[in-house]
Scaffold this motif. Sequence first.
Motif, PDB file in Angstrom:
ATOM      1  N   ASN A   7       0.822  -1.211   0.000  1.00  0.00           N
ATOM      2  CA  ASN A   7       0.000   0.000   0.000  1.00  0.00           C
ATOM      3  C   ASN A   7       0.855   1.259   0.000  1.00  0.00           C
ATOM      4  OD1 ASN A   7      -2.442  -1.269  -0.073  1.00  0.00           O
ATOM      5  ND2 ASN A   7      -2.742  -1.264   2.135  1.00  0.00           N
ATOM      6  N   ARG A   8       1.969   1.183   0.715  1.00  0.00           N
ATOM      7  CA  ARG A   8       2.870   2.359   0.752  1.00  0.00           C
ATOM      8  C   ARG A   8       3.439   2.626  -0.639  1.00  0.00           C
ATOM      9  NH1 ARG A   8       3.709   6.648   1.119  1.00  0.00           N
ATOM     10  NH2 ARG A   8       5.349   7.780   2.177  1.00  0.00           N
ATOM     11  N   ILE A   9       3.785   1.575  -1.357  1.00  0.00           N
ATOM     12  CA  ILE A   9       4.297   1.730  -2.720  1.00  0.00           C
ATOM     13  C   ILE A   9       3.230   2.345  -3.618  1.00  0.00           C
ATOM     14  CG2 ILE A   9       5.050   0.456  -4.786  1.00  0.00           C
ATOM     15  CD1 ILE A   9       6.423  -1.521  -2.849  1.00  0.00           C
ATOM     16  N   LYS A  10       2.016   1.856  -3.466  1.00  0.00           N
ATOM     17  CA  LYS A  10       0.932   2.368  -4.305  1.00  0.00           C
ATOM     18  C   LYS A  10       0.708   3.868  -4.075  1.00  0.00           C
ATOM     19  CE  LYS A  10      -1.700  -1.983  -4.448  1.00  0.00           C
ATOM     20  NZ  LYS A  10      -2.954  -2.632  -4.026  1.00  0.00           N
ATOM     21  N   THR A  11       0.587   4.270  -2.815  1.00  0.00           N
ATOM     22  CA  THR A  11       0.357   5.682  -2.530  1.00  0.00           C
ATOM     23  C   THR A  11       1.569   6.523  -2.916  1.00  0.00           C
ATOM     24  OG1 THR A  11       1.051   5.327  -0.230  1.00  0.00           O
ATOM     25  CG2 THR A  11      -1.305   5.257  -0.690  1.00  0.00           C
ATOM     26  N   SER A  12       2.755   5.958  -2.771  1.00  0.00           N
ATOM     27  CA  SER A  12       3.965   6.681  -3.179  1.00  0.00           C
ATOM     28  C   SER A  12       3.974   6.922  -4.677  1.00  0.00           C
ATOM     29  CB  SER A  12       5.218   5.893  -2.768  1.00  0.00           C
ATOM     30  OG  SER A  12       5.342   5.823  -1.378  1.00  0.00           O
ATOM     31  N   CYS A  13       3.506   5.952  -5.437  1.00  0.00           N
ATOM     32  CA  CYS A  13       3.432   6.124  -6.890  1.00  0.00           C
ATOM     33  C   CYS A  13       2.553   7.322  -7.239  1.00  0.00           C
ATOM     34  CB  CYS A  13       2.884   4.855  -7.550  1.00  0.00           C
ATOM     35  SG  CYS A  13       4.052   3.477  -7.591  1.00  0.00           S
ATOM     36  N   ILE A  14       1.419   7.423  -6.568  1.00  0.00           N
ATOM     37  CA  ILE A  14       0.535   8.557  -6.802  1.00  0.00           C
ATOM     38  C   ILE A  14       1.242   9.865  -6.457  1.00  0.00           C
ATOM     39  CG2 ILE A  14      -1.578   9.708  -6.033  1.00  0.00           C
ATOM     40  CD1 ILE A  14      -2.204   7.437  -7.830  1.00  0.00           C
ATOM     41  N   GLU A  15       1.907   9.884  -5.296  1.00  0.00           N
ATOM     42  CA  GLU A  15       2.569  11.112  -4.859  1.00  0.00           C
ATOM     43  C   GLU A  15       3.701  11.500  -5.814  1.00  0.00           C
ATOM     44  OE1 GLU A  15       1.663  13.242  -2.541  1.00  0.00           O
ATOM     45  OE2 GLU A  15      -0.076  11.952  -2.311  1.00  0.00           O
ATOM     46  N   ILE A  16       4.438  10.513  -6.324  1.00  0.00           N
ATOM     47  CA  ILE A  16       5.533  10.816  -7.250  1.00  0.00           C
ATOM     48  C   ILE A  16       4.986  11.383  -8.559  1.00  0.00           C
ATOM     49  CG2 ILE A  16       7.394   9.804  -8.638  1.00  0.00           C
ATOM     50  CD1 ILE A  16       7.812   7.812  -6.316  1.00  0.00           C
ATOM     51  N   VAL A  17       3.919  10.774  -9.046  1.00  0.00           N
ATOM     52  CA  VAL A  17       3.307  11.283 -10.277  1.00  0.00           C
ATOM     53  C   VAL A  17       2.820  12.711 -10.063  1.00  0.00           C
ATOM     54  CG1 VAL A  17       1.346  11.020 -11.848  1.00  0.00           C
ATOM     55  CG2 VAL A  17       2.691   9.023 -11.191  1.00  0.00           C
ATOM     56  N   LYS A  18       2.235  12.987  -8.894  1.00  0.00           N
ATOM     57  CA  LYS A  18       1.775  14.344  -8.602  1.00  0.00           C
ATOM     58  C   LYS A  18       2.954  15.314  -8.546  1.00  0.00           C
ATOM     59  CE  LYS A  18      -1.346  14.738  -5.343  1.00  0.00           C
ATOM     60  NZ  LYS A  18      -2.010  14.499  -4.043  1.00  0.00           N
ATOM     61  N   ALA A  19       4.090  14.860  -7.995  1.00  0.00           N
ATOM     62  CA  ALA A  19       5.277  15.723  -7.929  1.00  0.00           C
ATOM     63  C   ALA A  19       5.809  16.021  -9.333  1.00  0.00           C
ATOM     64  CB  ALA A  19       6.358  15.053  -7.088  1.00  0.00           C
ATOM     65  N   ILE A  20       5.766  15.018 -10.184  1.00  0.00           N
ATOM     66  CA  ILE A  20       6.192  15.215 -11.572  1.00  0.00           C
ATOM     67  C   ILE A  20       5.271  16.219 -12.268  1.00  0.00           C
ATOM     68  CG2 ILE A  20       6.468  14.085 -13.820  1.00  0.00           C
ATOM     69  CD1 ILE A  20       7.256  11.541 -12.293  1.00  0.00           C
ATOM     70  N   GLN A  21       3.980  16.050 -12.038  1.00  0.00           N
ATOM     71  CA  GLN A  21       3.000  16.962 -12.624  1.00  0.00           C
ATOM     72  C   GLN A  21       3.227  18.392 -12.121  1.00  0.00           C
ATOM     73  OE1 GLN A  21       0.689  16.568 -14.871  1.00  0.00           O
ATOM     74  NE2 GLN A  21      -0.465  18.468 -14.663  1.00  0.00           N
ATOM     75  N   LEU A  22       3.533  18.500 -10.839  1.00  0.00           N
ATOM     76  CA  LEU A  22       3.771  19.811 -10.246  1.00  0.00           C
ATOM     77  C   LEU A  22       4.935  20.500 -10.934  1.00  0.00           C
ATOM     78  CD1 LEU A  22       2.656  21.480  -7.794  1.00  0.00           C
ATOM     79  CD2 LEU A  22       4.570  20.568  -6.484  1.00  0.00           C
TER      80      LEU A  22
END
Length: 372
Positions: A7-22
């Motif tokens: 679950n931590r990996i999954k949520t981290s993937c979302i956060e990383i994608v959001k950081a890239i988008q940012l």
Amino acid sequence: MLNVPVNRIKTSCIEIVKAIQLRENGLKMKQGEFDKKYGEAMAEIEHIRDERKREFEQINETAQSTYDKLLPMIRDFWPSVEKAASQAIAGYAVSIDDISSLNVQDTQEAMLKVVKERVASVGQNLTERIQDSINSALEGEAERLSGFEKNFFEATERIQKMFTVDAKSDGNEDFIVSAIASSILGYGIGGIYMGYKEAGWKGALLGGATSIATVAGASWGVSLLFTALAIPATWPVLLIATAALGVLGTFTGKKVLDKAFAGDKIDKFKKSFEESVLNGLSKARAESHFSEDVRTQVDQAFDALKKKIRTETENILNDTQKSLTNLKVELAQSSLNSEKEEARLKNYANTVNTVAAHANEVGQQLAVIMQQ
């Protein structure tokens, strides 16, 4: 246990994608526009930290109220142990032959074994009730924090949207949304790329413990919560009247015999035996720190909850703050090549996409196992 890191990996993937988008969107903004949004984002981050501080004050209050509710059981601990010892002695069948000079040593050892077993049983029952109360309060507080978690992710989403710009007509600059975010959503891994859904994010800061408990049952929630908070699987702490058992283990038959056996009356023998046992337990009670031990246990449990929330939220806030600050400096220095940077970001996003796909596959396998 395995589901927590997945679950931590999954949520981290979302956060990383959001950081890239940012970062990608920040590159498209003019300096003045970016600086204005940067100031708004920093204010939002500090607001989140203030809200987290208030939540921690509430956690401290819950810890105190939890301990206060345990006080009756704490006060009842030693009296219950002493009562159990007396009942075990009273219920032990003794004959005249048992307390003869030849057999009294064996009789005392047998009685002592029964007393120790009874004390251990009563002590275990009481400490488990105390631990269950702590667990329940901890679970309740974790569930309550889902409200803060919702606010937290909504706030990070607001920061994200501050730096969202309209995609250009060539379609190349929104590659993250079209090629990466949509595929991550397709994995069904919880969160959504833009916008917040409570069902997806609930429990994300705690390793998915609160959300999985809803689906798989409370026992899973307890196990995952303890794992997420790095609380040892051997909890509860074994407070099973260890001091009392230690004192009982030091008894010798001779000590009791010298005091008890001057004639052949069974009641005199039992009374003297009980007196020795209760004196030992009284000494153990005076030297014990049971109340302090429970207080420590309560504090450690809720401190672990605060530490987890602080770590997870601060990681995201620090990453966001650092990314924006670095980008602010780079934009001011005009040191970025937009085309090269977009290519680099796209490569990162593709890597995250691969990781998310694998994590989702493992998560699905674990879901099947847990349903069995």
